[in-house]
Design a protein around this motif. Structure first.
Motif, PDB file in Angstrom:
ATOM      1  N   ASP A  69      97.860  38.033  31.653  1.00 61.35           N
ATOM      2  CA  ASP A  69      99.225  37.774  32.150  1.00 61.35           C
ATOM      3  C   ASP A  69      99.296  36.542  33.054  1.00 61.35           C
ATOM      4  O   ASP A  69      99.937  36.559  34.117  1.00 61.35           O
ATOM      5  CB  ASP A  69      99.774  39.001  32.896  1.00 61.35           C
ATOM      6  CG  ASP A  69      99.945  40.204  31.986  1.00 61.35           C
ATOM      7  OD1 ASP A  69     100.328  40.017  30.818  1.00 61.35           O
ATOM      8  OD2 ASP A  69      99.670  41.332  32.440  1.00 61.35           O
ATOM      9  N   ASN A  70      98.601  35.486  32.630  1.00 65.15           N
ATOM     10  CA  ASN A  70      98.573  34.212  33.367  1.00 65.15           C
ATOM     11  C   ASN A  70      98.101  34.352  34.813  1.00 65.15           C
ATOM     12  O   ASN A  70      98.505  33.606  35.690  1.00 65.15           O
ATOM     13  CB  ASN A  70      99.945  33.520  33.318  1.00 65.15           C
ATOM     14  CG  ASN A  70     100.226  32.947  31.947  1.00 65.15           C
ATOM     15  OD1 ASN A  70      99.330  32.423  31.282  1.00 65.15           O
ATOM     16  ND2 ASN A  70     101.457  33.063  31.501  1.00 65.15           N
ATOM     17  N   TYR A  71      97.232  35.280  35.055  1.00 61.36           N
ATOM     18  CA  TYR A  71      96.656  35.464  36.392  1.00 61.36           C
ATOM     19  C   TYR A  71      95.882  34.204  36.766  1.00 61.36           C
ATOM     20  O   TYR A  71      95.133  33.663  35.940  1.00 61.36           O
ATOM     21  CB  TYR A  71      95.741  36.698  36.377  1.00 61.36           C
ATOM     22  CG  TYR A  71      95.086  37.004  37.687  1.00 61.36           C
ATOM     23  CD1 TYR A  71      95.801  37.581  38.737  1.00 61.36           C
ATOM     24  CD2 TYR A  71      93.742  36.696  37.891  1.00 61.36           C
ATOM     25  CE1 TYR A  71      95.195  37.858  39.954  1.00 61.36           C
ATOM     26  CE2 TYR A  71      93.129  36.975  39.102  1.00 61.36           C
ATOM     27  CZ  TYR A  71      93.855  37.550  40.129  1.00 61.36           C
ATOM     28  OH  TYR A  71      93.255  37.824  41.325  1.00 61.36           O
ATOM     29  N   PRO A  72      96.029  33.710  38.004  1.00 64.89           N
ATOM     30  CA  PRO A  72      95.388  32.442  38.392  1.00 64.89           C
ATOM     31  C   PRO A  72      93.869  32.401  38.220  1.00 64.89           C
ATOM     32  O   PRO A  72      93.309  31.360  37.888  1.00 64.89           O
ATOM     33  CB  PRO A  72      95.758  32.287  39.879  1.00 64.89           C
ATOM     34  CG  PRO A  72      96.984  33.099  40.058  1.00 64.89           C
ATOM     35  CD  PRO A  72      96.902  34.223  39.060  1.00 64.89           C
ATOM     36  N   GLY A  73      93.167  33.510  38.385  1.00 69.95           N
ATOM     37  CA  GLY A  73      91.710  33.508  38.247  1.00 69.95           C
ATOM     38  C   GLY A  73      91.247  33.952  36.873  1.00 69.95           C
ATOM     39  O   GLY A  73      90.105  34.400  36.707  1.00 69.95           O
ATOM     40  N   SER A  74      92.097  33.816  35.884  1.00 66.60           N
ATOM     41  CA  SER A  74      91.775  34.345  34.556  1.00 66.60           C
ATOM     42  C   SER A  74      90.610  33.618  33.880  1.00 66.60           C
ATOM     43  O   SER A  74      89.929  34.196  33.037  1.00 66.60           O
ATOM     44  CB  SER A  74      93.008  34.302  33.653  1.00 66.60           C
ATOM     45  OG  SER A  74      93.429  32.968  33.449  1.00 66.60           O
ATOM     46  N   GLY A  75      90.344  32.376  34.262  1.00 67.15           N
ATOM     47  CA  GLY A  75      89.253  31.612  33.628  1.00 67.15           C
ATOM     48  C   GLY A  75      87.912  32.306  33.788  1.00 67.15           C
ATOM     49  O   GLY A  75      87.154  32.445  32.812  1.00 67.15           O
ATOM     50  N   ASP A  76      87.615  32.767  34.997  1.00 64.73           N
ATOM     51  CA  ASP A  76      86.362  33.488  35.225  1.00 64.73           C
ATOM     52  C   ASP A  76      86.353  34.819  34.485  1.00 64.73           C
ATOM     53  O   ASP A  76      85.322  35.230  33.943  1.00 64.73           O
ATOM     54  CB  ASP A  76      86.145  33.738  36.722  1.00 64.73           C
ATOM     55  CG  ASP A  76      85.816  32.462  37.477  1.00 64.73           C
ATOM     56  OD1 ASP A  76      85.323  31.508  36.838  1.00 64.73           O
ATOM     57  OD2 ASP A  76      86.054  32.429  38.704  1.00 64.73           O
ATOM     58  N   GLY A  77      87.496  35.491  34.449  1.00 66.31           N
ATOM     59  CA  GLY A  77      87.602  36.768  33.737  1.00 66.31           C
ATOM     60  C   GLY A  77      87.345  36.601  32.250  1.00 66.31           C
ATOM     61  O   GLY A  77      86.662  37.428  31.632  1.00 66.31           O
ATOM     62  N   ILE A  78      87.867  35.524  31.674  1.00 66.57           N
ATOM     63  CA  ILE A  78      87.647  35.248  30.247  1.00 66.57           C
ATOM     64  C   ILE A  78      86.161  35.011  29.993  1.00 66.57           C
ATOM     65  O   ILE A  78      85.591  35.564  29.054  1.00 66.57           O
ATOM     66  CB  ILE A  78      88.497  34.041  29.780  1.00 66.57           C
ATOM     67  CG1 ILE A  78      89.983  34.404  29.805  1.00 66.57           C
ATOM     68  CG2 ILE A  78      88.077  33.581  28.385  1.00 66.57           C
ATOM     69  CD1 ILE A  78      90.919  33.214  29.596  1.00 66.57           C
ATOM     70  N   ASN A  79      85.528  34.197  30.853  1.00 62.84           N
ATOM     71  CA  ASN A  79      84.095  33.912  30.686  1.00 62.84           C
ATOM     72  C   ASN A  79      83.272  35.197  30.722  1.00 62.84           C
ATOM     73  O   ASN A  79      82.390  35.411  29.883  1.00 62.84           O
ATOM     74  CB  ASN A  79      83.601  32.962  31.778  1.00 62.84           C
ATOM     75  CG  ASN A  79      84.200  31.582  31.656  1.00 62.84           C
ATOM     76  OD1 ASN A  79      84.696  31.192  30.606  1.00 62.84           O
ATOM     77  ND2 ASN A  79      84.168  30.832  32.744  1.00 62.84           N
ATOM     78  N   GLN A  80      83.543  36.051  31.699  1.00 59.86           N
ATOM     79  CA  GLN A  80      82.802  37.303  31.836  1.00 59.86           C
ATOM     80  C   GLN A  80      83.066  38.239  30.658  1.00 59.86           C
ATOM     81  O   GLN A  80      82.154  38.892  30.151  1.00 59.86           O
ATOM     82  CB  GLN A  80      83.160  37.993  33.154  1.00 59.86           C
ATOM     83  CG  GLN A  80      82.622  37.270  34.357  1.00 59.86           C
ATOM     84  CD  GLN A  80      83.093  37.900  35.659  1.00 59.86           C
ATOM     85  OE1 GLN A  80      83.830  38.878  35.667  1.00 59.86           O
ATOM     86  NE2 GLN A  80      82.655  37.318  36.775  1.00 59.86           N
ATOM     87  N   ALA A  81      84.328  38.300  30.233  1.00 62.82           N
ATOM     88  CA  ALA A  81      84.687  39.189  29.123  1.00 62.82           C
ATOM     89  C   ALA A  81      84.010  38.754  27.822  1.00 62.82           C
ATOM     90  O   ALA A  81      83.476  39.590  27.079  1.00 62.82           O
ATOM     91  CB  ALA A  81      86.207  39.228  28.950  1.00 62.82           C
TER      92      ALA A  81
END
Length: 177
Positions: free
Chosen positions: A59-71
């Motif tokens: 949902d366009n969360y500002p820290g989503s880049g790290d979340g995507i990498n981890q996922a």
């Protein structure tokens, strides 16, 4: 019904579960991981941008880049993608899923492929044992398995009676001499 990835992984969307048929391992995953995996599957062979994943999954969360990498890292481990061939990274663009996807997950995922093969083997072995026992019984006494009909029994008794009559007549002739 589950999706089947590379004839190995059952993807159960409604249960947030991935089943590794090869190793018979069931893994519950977070809804976001399932959502990410399903987006990759829906876009198989196409580039899925990081922006699309950030929008749809985080949902366009500002820290989503790290979340995507981890996922993505977690999904690679789960799907045994050490060489990063299944989920291919396109630097600065996104990800691309390279895999064979089909419908056909087992409706009873708790029974793995090895267990099914084991059951089939046992059933076959029991059938062979029963057949061997029947053959041994028949060789010892064929009448146990295929008893003679009444007509055959009657014919056999007539043959035995005629043999007995012949012997009796032969004895009478010998004593008369």
């Amino acid at each position: 019904m589950a999706l089947l990835l590379n004839n190995r992984f059952e993807i159960w969307e409604d249960m947030n579960k991935v089943v590794d048929r090869l190793n018979e391992i069931q893994t519950k995953i977070e809804p976001r991981l399932m959502q990410l995996l399903l987006i990759l599957i829906e876009n198989q062979g196409k580039i899925v941008t990081r922006e699309l994943l950030a929008e749809k999954v985080w949902d366009n969360y500002p820290g989503s880049g790290d979340g995507i990498n981890q996922a993505v890292s977690y999904l690679r481990k789960l799907l045994d993608d050490k060489d990063k061939q299944l989920i291919h990274t396109l630097p600065k663009k996104g990800y691309c899923l390279h895999g064979q996807i089909s419908d056909g997950g087992s409706s009873r995922s708790d029974i793995g492929g090895r267990q099914k093969k084991h059951i089939a083997f046992l059933v076959t072995a029991c059938g062979i044992c029963l057949l061997a026992i029947a053959c041994i019984l028949w060789l010892r006494n064929p009448q146990l398995i295929s008893p003679k009909s009444a007509a055959e029994k009657k014919m056999q008794s007539h043959i035995e009676l005629s043999k007995s009559d012949s012997l009796h007549q032969a004895k009478q002739l010998e004593t008369a001499k």
